[in-house]
Design a protein around this motif. Structure first.
Motif, mmCIF file in Angstrom:
data_model
loop_
_atom_site.group_PDB
_atom_site.id
_atom_site.type_symbol
_atom_site.label_atom_id
_atom_site.label_comp_id
_atom_site.label_asym_id
_atom_site.label_seq_id
_atom_site.Cartn_x
_atom_site.Cartn_y
_atom_site.Cartn_z
ATOM 1 N N GLN A 105 0.849 -1.190 0.000
ATOM 2 C CA GLN A 105 0.000 0.000 0.000
ATOM 3 C C GLN A 105 0.883 1.238 0.000
ATOM 4 O O GLN A 105 2.111 1.146 0.034
ATOM 5 N N ARG A 106 0.236 2.396 -0.028
ATOM 6 C CA ARG A 106 0.972 3.648 0.027
ATOM 7 C C ARG A 106 0.241 4.629 0.937
ATOM 8 O O ARG A 106 -0.961 4.820 0.811
ATOM 9 N N THR A 134 10.372 6.470 6.602
ATOM 10 C CA THR A 134 10.917 6.081 5.308
ATOM 11 C C THR A 134 11.899 4.926 5.475
ATOM 12 O O THR A 134 11.957 4.033 4.635
ATOM 13 N N ASN A 139 8.375 2.188 0.468
ATOM 14 C CA ASN A 139 7.231 2.122 -0.460
ATOM 15 C C ASN A 139 5.950 2.601 0.211
ATOM 16 O O ASN A 139 5.127 3.258 -0.400
ATOM 17 N N LEU A 140 5.768 2.240 1.459
ATOM 18 C CA LEU A 140 4.589 2.664 2.212
ATOM 19 C C LEU A 140 4.704 4.123 2.624
ATOM 20 O O LEU A 140 3.737 4.880 2.550
ATOM 21 N N PRO A 142 6.957 6.891 1.406
ATOM 22 C CA PRO A 142 8.011 7.523 0.610
ATOM 23 C C PRO A 142 8.336 8.916 1.144
ATOM 24 O O PRO A 142 7.541 9.520 1.864
ATOM 25 N N THR A 145 5.864 12.097 2.236
ATOM 26 C CA THR A 145 4.529 11.748 2.735
ATOM 27 C C THR A 145 4.192 12.680 3.886
ATOM 28 O O THR A 145 4.985 12.833 4.813
ATOM 29 N N GLN A 166 -4.364 5.510 3.953
ATOM 30 C CA GLN A 166 -3.776 5.015 2.714
ATOM 31 C C GLN A 166 -4.553 5.515 1.502
ATOM 32 O O GLN A 166 -5.731 5.839 1.597
ATOM 33 N N TYR A 167 -3.859 5.562 0.351
ATOM 34 C CA TYR A 167 -4.530 5.899 -0.902
ATOM 35 C C TYR A 167 -5.484 4.775 -1.263
ATOM 36 O O TYR A 167 -5.203 3.599 -1.014
ATOM 37 N N GLU A 170 -3.878 2.880 -5.663
ATOM 38 C CA GLU A 170 -2.419 2.913 -5.605
ATOM 39 C C GLU A 170 -1.810 3.326 -6.937
ATOM 40 O O GLU A 170 -0.802 4.011 -6.977
ATOM 41 N N ALA A 173 -1.469 7.186 -7.089
ATOM 42 C CA ALA A 173 -0.983 7.962 -5.954
ATOM 43 C C ALA A 173 0.224 8.767 -6.438
ATOM 44 O O ALA A 173 1.089 8.231 -7.100
ATOM 45 N N GLU A 175 3.741 10.538 -6.876
ATOM 46 C CA GLU A 175 5.092 10.227 -6.399
ATOM 47 C C GLU A 175 5.494 11.273 -5.366
ATOM 48 O O GLU A 175 5.340 12.465 -5.601
#
Length: 178
Positions: A105-106, A134, A139-140, A142, A145, A166-167, A170, A173, A175
């Motif tokens: 996830q992000r 980070t 990845n979750l 970055p 955020t 979370q988005y 994905e 989302a 960068e």
């Protein structure tokens, strides 16, 4: 003295009057010539198949956050030196372990609630935990955020609760969301 009466006819034939009429007539002639010289444009040929734009995917944020609670030595984390670096590695590992269920996830937004009897040390600890996100999962979490430190008087000093929003999509989302 008598004022000289000017007849209506002499006013109509005066130089200024004639110049105004000539000017108006020239504008009318130019307008007609412009209309006559206009070339009609052919409309484009219709395409046989209508072009469809792809449906946009809606990017949103979950309304219910995933919650992570970790324990750490807040005094060491904020002290500086080797003990702070060791505690930062411990926080990184603790967040990584607790965030396993969110792998793939992000994060769109992370609220970090630091525990302490007073707000200042709690927010300082929450800010220090936020710096390790980070490291825990790039990845979750970055770089960039959004992270916000808060105080939770119900948590003990050395505890932090992370609320990770979370988005929902994905693929789209941004960068380095921030």
């Amino acid at each position: 003295m008598r004022r000289r009466q000017v007849s209506r006819r002499s006013r109509i034939l005066s130089g200024e009057s004639i110049a105004g009429w000539v000017f108006a007539d020239l504008l009318l002639v130019l307008f007609v010539v412009g209309l006559a010289s206009a070339v009609p444009e052919e409309p484009p040929e219709p395409t046989l198949e209508p072009t469809r734009s792809p449906e946009p995917k809606i990017v949103g944020m979950e309304t219910v956050p995933a919650k992570i609670t970790i324990r750490f030595n807040a005094a060491d984390l904020g002290s500086g030196g080797e003990s702070a670096r060791a505690e930062a590695r411990h926080v990184c590992a603790a967040v990584r372990k607790a965030a396993v269920k969110m792998r793939g996830q992000r994060a769109a937004l992370v609220l970090i609630f630091g525990g302490a009897p007073e707000a200042t040390p709690a927010q300082r600890a929450a800010r220090a935990v936020g710096k390790q996100l980070t490291c825990a999962d790039p990845n979750l979490f970055p770089a960039g955020t959004p992270r916000r430190p808060f105080w939770d008087g119900g948590l003990a000093y050395g505890q932090a609760r992370l609320e990770v929003f979370q988005y929902t999509t994905e693929d789209f989302a941004p960068e380095g969301a921030g």
